[in-house]
Design a protein around this motif. Sequence first.
Motif, mmCIF file in Angstrom:
data_model
loop_
_atom_site.group_PDB
_atom_site.id
_atom_site.type_symbol
_atom_site.label_atom_id
_atom_site.label_comp_id
_atom_site.label_asym_id
_atom_site.label_seq_id
_atom_site.Cartn_x
_atom_site.Cartn_y
_atom_site.Cartn_z
ATOM 1 N N MET A 225 -1.427 -1.348 9.084
ATOM 2 C CA MET A 225 -1.707 -2.672 10.066
ATOM 3 C C MET A 225 -1.179 -4.016 8.569
ATOM 4 N N VAL A 226 -0.036 -4.175 9.355
ATOM 5 C CA VAL A 226 0.529 -5.552 8.949
ATOM 6 C C VAL A 226 -0.148 -7.541 9.256
ATOM 7 N N ALA A 227 -0.123 -7.923 8.679
ATOM 8 C CA ALA A 227 -0.923 -8.697 9.563
ATOM 9 C C ALA A 227 0.563 -9.448 9.766
ATOM 10 N N LYS A 228 0.102 -10.646 11.269
ATOM 11 C CA LYS A 228 0.611 -10.680 12.127
ATOM 12 C C LYS A 228 1.875 -12.042 12.006
ATOM 13 N N GLY A 229 2.619 -12.464 12.468
ATOM 14 C CA GLY A 229 3.506 -13.514 12.433
ATOM 15 C C GLY A 229 3.536 -13.609 10.640
ATOM 16 N N LEU A 230 3.940 -12.061 9.455
ATOM 17 C CA LEU A 230 4.385 -12.974 8.046
ATOM 18 C C LEU A 230 5.969 -13.364 8.218
ATOM 19 N N PRO A 231 6.245 -13.487 7.822
ATOM 20 C CA PRO A 231 7.935 -13.834 8.227
ATOM 21 C C PRO A 231 8.333 -12.934 7.085
ATOM 22 N N LEU A 232 9.338 -12.581 7.839
ATOM 23 C CA LEU A 232 10.571 -11.710 7.144
ATOM 24 C C LEU A 232 9.913 -10.745 6.312
ATOM 25 N N ASP A 233 10.253 -11.786 5.127
ATOM 26 C CA ASP A 233 10.346 -10.630 3.666
ATOM 27 C C ASP A 233 9.898 -10.323 3.816
ATOM 28 N N PRO A 234 7.629 -11.282 3.222
ATOM 29 C CA PRO A 234 6.942 -10.321 3.340
ATOM 30 C C PRO A 234 6.419 -9.388 3.899
ATOM 31 N N MET A 235 6.600 -9.376 5.378
ATOM 32 C CA MET A 235 6.613 -7.701 6.310
ATOM 33 C C MET A 235 7.601 -7.274 6.179
ATOM 34 N N VAL A 236 8.548 -6.561 5.391
ATOM 35 C CA VAL A 236 9.014 -5.970 4.886
ATOM 36 C C VAL A 236 8.627 -4.885 3.501
ATOM 37 N N PHE A 237 7.806 -6.050 2.843
ATOM 38 C CA PHE A 237 7.478 -5.541 1.369
ATOM 39 C C PHE A 237 6.225 -5.231 2.027
ATOM 40 N N THR A 238 5.628 -5.934 2.441
ATOM 41 C CA THR A 238 3.791 -5.034 3.468
ATOM 42 C C THR A 238 4.457 -3.934 3.910
ATOM 43 N N MET A 239 5.044 -3.598 4.819
ATOM 44 C CA MET A 239 5.813 -1.925 4.870
ATOM 45 C C MET A 239 5.938 -1.226 4.129
ATOM 46 N N ALA A 240 6.768 -1.550 3.064
ATOM 47 C CA ALA A 240 7.476 -0.894 2.558
ATOM 48 C C ALA A 240 5.988 -0.064 1.305
ATOM 49 N N HIS A 241 5.431 -1.493 0.954
ATOM 50 C CA HIS A 241 3.913 -1.515 -0.215
ATOM 51 C C HIS A 241 3.074 -0.277 0.959
ATOM 52 N N GLU A 242 2.619 -0.445 2.062
ATOM 53 C CA GLU A 242 2.165 0.732 2.684
ATOM 54 C C GLU A 242 2.159 1.562 2.732
ATOM 55 N N LEU A 243 3.747 2.034 2.676
ATOM 56 C CA LEU A 243 3.948 3.560 2.993
ATOM 57 C C LEU A 243 3.410 4.441 1.669
ATOM 58 N N LYS A 244 3.838 3.517 0.127
ATOM 59 C CA LYS A 244 3.512 4.159 -1.750
ATOM 60 C C LYS A 244 1.316 5.098 -0.936
ATOM 61 N N HIS A 245 0.787 3.704 0.129
ATOM 62 C CA HIS A 245 -0.257 4.498 0.193
ATOM 63 C C HIS A 245 -0.043 6.161 0.819
ATOM 64 N N PHE A 246 0.577 5.602 1.728
ATOM 65 C CA PHE A 246 0.506 6.670 2.408
ATOM 66 C C PHE A 246 0.610 8.081 2.192
ATOM 67 N N PHE A 247 2.392 8.151 0.928
ATOM 68 C CA PHE A 247 2.419 8.173 0.387
ATOM 69 C C PHE A 247 2.053 9.906 -0.647
ATOM 70 N N ARG A 248 1.378 8.727 -1.513
ATOM 71 C CA ARG A 248 0.103 8.691 -2.268
ATOM 72 C C ARG A 248 -0.748 8.823 -2.322
ATOM 73 N N ASP A 249 -1.647 8.288 -1.707
ATOM 74 C CA ASP A 249 -2.921 7.514 -1.551
ATOM 75 C C ASP A 249 -3.831 8.479 -0.524
ATOM 76 N N ARG A 250 -3.131 8.621 0.079
ATOM 77 C CA ARG A 250 -3.959 9.619 1.884
ATOM 78 C C ARG A 250 -5.485 9.877 1.371
ATOM 79 N N ASP A 251 -5.594 10.440 0.431
ATOM 80 C CA ASP A 251 -7.058 10.790 0.484
ATOM 81 C C ASP A 251 -7.927 9.941 0.735
ATOM 82 N N LEU A 252 -7.504 8.749 -0.238
ATOM 83 C CA LEU A 252 -8.694 7.961 0.462
ATOM 84 C C LEU A 252 -9.068 7.592 1.238
ATOM 85 N N GLY A 253 -8.499 7.043 1.947
ATOM 86 C CA GLY A 253 -8.213 6.858 3.430
ATOM 87 C C GLY A 253 -8.345 5.672 4.062
ATOM 88 N N ILE A 254 -8.605 4.370 3.394
ATOM 89 C CA ILE A 254 -8.850 2.939 3.738
ATOM 90 C C ILE A 254 -8.074 2.335 2.256
#
Length: 130
Positions: free
Chosen positions: A68-97
């Motif tokens: 989930m990404v906050a709607k209405g973020l400017p482009l750069d923070p949006m891209v950065f947040t999407m990349a940030h969350e991707l790390k949780h997918f690759f490394r922190d999946r077992d934490l659930g949330i």
Amino acid sequence: MNTQHYYEDLKALARQVRAEHGLSSPRVLPTDLMRIYEKHGIVLDQWPYRFRNLRGAFINDHLGTTIMVAKGLPLDPMVFTMAHELKHFFRDRDLGISYCDQSNLNKSLEIGAEIFAAELLFPDRDLSVT
Ligand SMILES: [Zn+2]
């Protein structure tokens, strides 16, 4: 693994993801990240921007992975947040949330996600002048 090794490992992971997905342009766009999300079956959800400090969240349960990404973020923070969350997918999946807000930034998991995102979007080698 100590913290320094953990961060170095995340940078290596970011470079690997760039290579695997052909991210060679100096500027990574939301569509590039969407391609990676789709390949891994990650659902992107935008929710109304009303939590001041919360930029994104990562949820992994029996239904699959949702970022989930906050709607209405400017482009750069949006891209950065999407990349940030991707790390949780690759490394922190077992934490659930994971809730990713500014007050969480003292945790190495969150700092690691920032480091991963920075490396994914702005790898060192692209900063070198030829
Ligand atoms: Zn996070």
